[in-house]
Motif scaffolding. Structure first.
Motif, mmCIF file in Angstrom:
data_model
loop_
_atom_site.group_PDB
_atom_site.id
_atom_site.type_symbol
_atom_site.label_atom_id
_atom_site.label_comp_id
_atom_site.label_asym_id
_atom_site.label_seq_id
_atom_site.Cartn_x
_atom_site.Cartn_y
_atom_site.Cartn_z
ATOM 1 N N THR A 33 0.824 -1.203 0.000
ATOM 2 C CA THR A 33 0.000 0.000 0.000
ATOM 3 C C THR A 33 0.860 1.256 0.000
ATOM 4 O O THR A 33 2.048 1.214 0.319
ATOM 5 C CB THR A 33 -0.917 0.052 1.247
ATOM 6 N N VAL A 34 0.216 2.369 -0.342
ATOM 7 C CA VAL A 34 0.863 3.678 -0.280
ATOM 8 C C VAL A 34 -0.199 4.678 0.179
ATOM 9 O O VAL A 34 -1.344 4.618 -0.260
ATOM 10 C CB VAL A 34 1.490 4.074 -1.643
ATOM 11 N N SER A 35 0.176 5.563 1.070
ATOM 12 C CA SER A 35 -0.768 6.573 1.546
ATOM 13 C C SER A 35 -0.898 7.683 0.507
ATOM 14 O O SER A 35 -0.003 7.871 -0.329
ATOM 15 C CB SER A 35 -0.286 7.163 2.871
ATOM 16 N N PRO A 36 -1.988 8.438 0.552
ATOM 17 C CA PRO A 36 -2.123 9.552 -0.381
ATOM 18 C C PRO A 36 -0.943 10.530 -0.309
ATOM 19 O O PRO A 36 -0.425 10.947 -1.346
ATOM 20 C CB PRO A 36 -3.435 10.219 0.039
ATOM 21 N N MET A 37 -0.517 10.882 0.881
ATOM 22 C CA MET A 37 0.604 11.821 1.040
ATOM 23 C C MET A 37 1.896 11.235 0.463
ATOM 24 O O MET A 37 2.625 11.920 -0.265
ATOM 25 C CB MET A 37 0.814 12.175 2.518
#
Length: 130
Positions: free
Chosen positions: A14-18
């Motif tokens: 996963t990757v966060s929006p920021m």
């Protein structure tokens, strides 16, 4: 699986929006963002700016549109939606490098990050004579 393995796997998947926004700024040509949401177009009219629209139900028939030489980032509606996870699994099985954007479009909009209105994009492309 212990907690450490779980969190390592989660961070790899996963990757966060920021984090995505920062990664994209540092290396804009490395990523290919896909909006995989299903549903009527009128409820999917706001997308993350720069996203490619490939609904989950069309992915199988449109794989040739997804570059193998980029890291693929997929997103759907919100944390309760698993559509992006389904697409990520399918793409991983076909040799793509994939991450899911955590929180989907809901998290992105909550943070007031750049979005586009697909109706305006279509109107512009029609009006500009492209």
């Amino acid at each position: 699986m212990n907690a450490l393995d779980f969190f390592e796997a989660r961070l790899q998947a996963t990757v966060s929006p920021m984090d995505y926004l920062n990664m994209k700024k540092m290396n804009p040509d490395k990523y290919f963002l896909i909006d995989v949401r299903n549903g009527p177009e009128h409820v999917r009219n706001i997308i993350i700016q720069g996203a490619n629209i490939l609904p989950e139900q069309e992915i199988q028939n449109r794989l040739q549109e997804i570059p193998k030489d980029k890291e693929i980032i997929v997103y759907c509606w919100d944390v309760w939606c698993n559509t992006a996870a389904k697409v990520a699994k399918l793409l991983l099985e076909r040799g793509y490098i994939v991450k899911e954007l955590t929180g989907g479009i809901a998290a992105w909009r909550e943070m007031n990050f750049p979005t586009s209105d697909t109706a305006q994009q279509e109107a512009f492309s029609i009006d500009c004579g492209c």
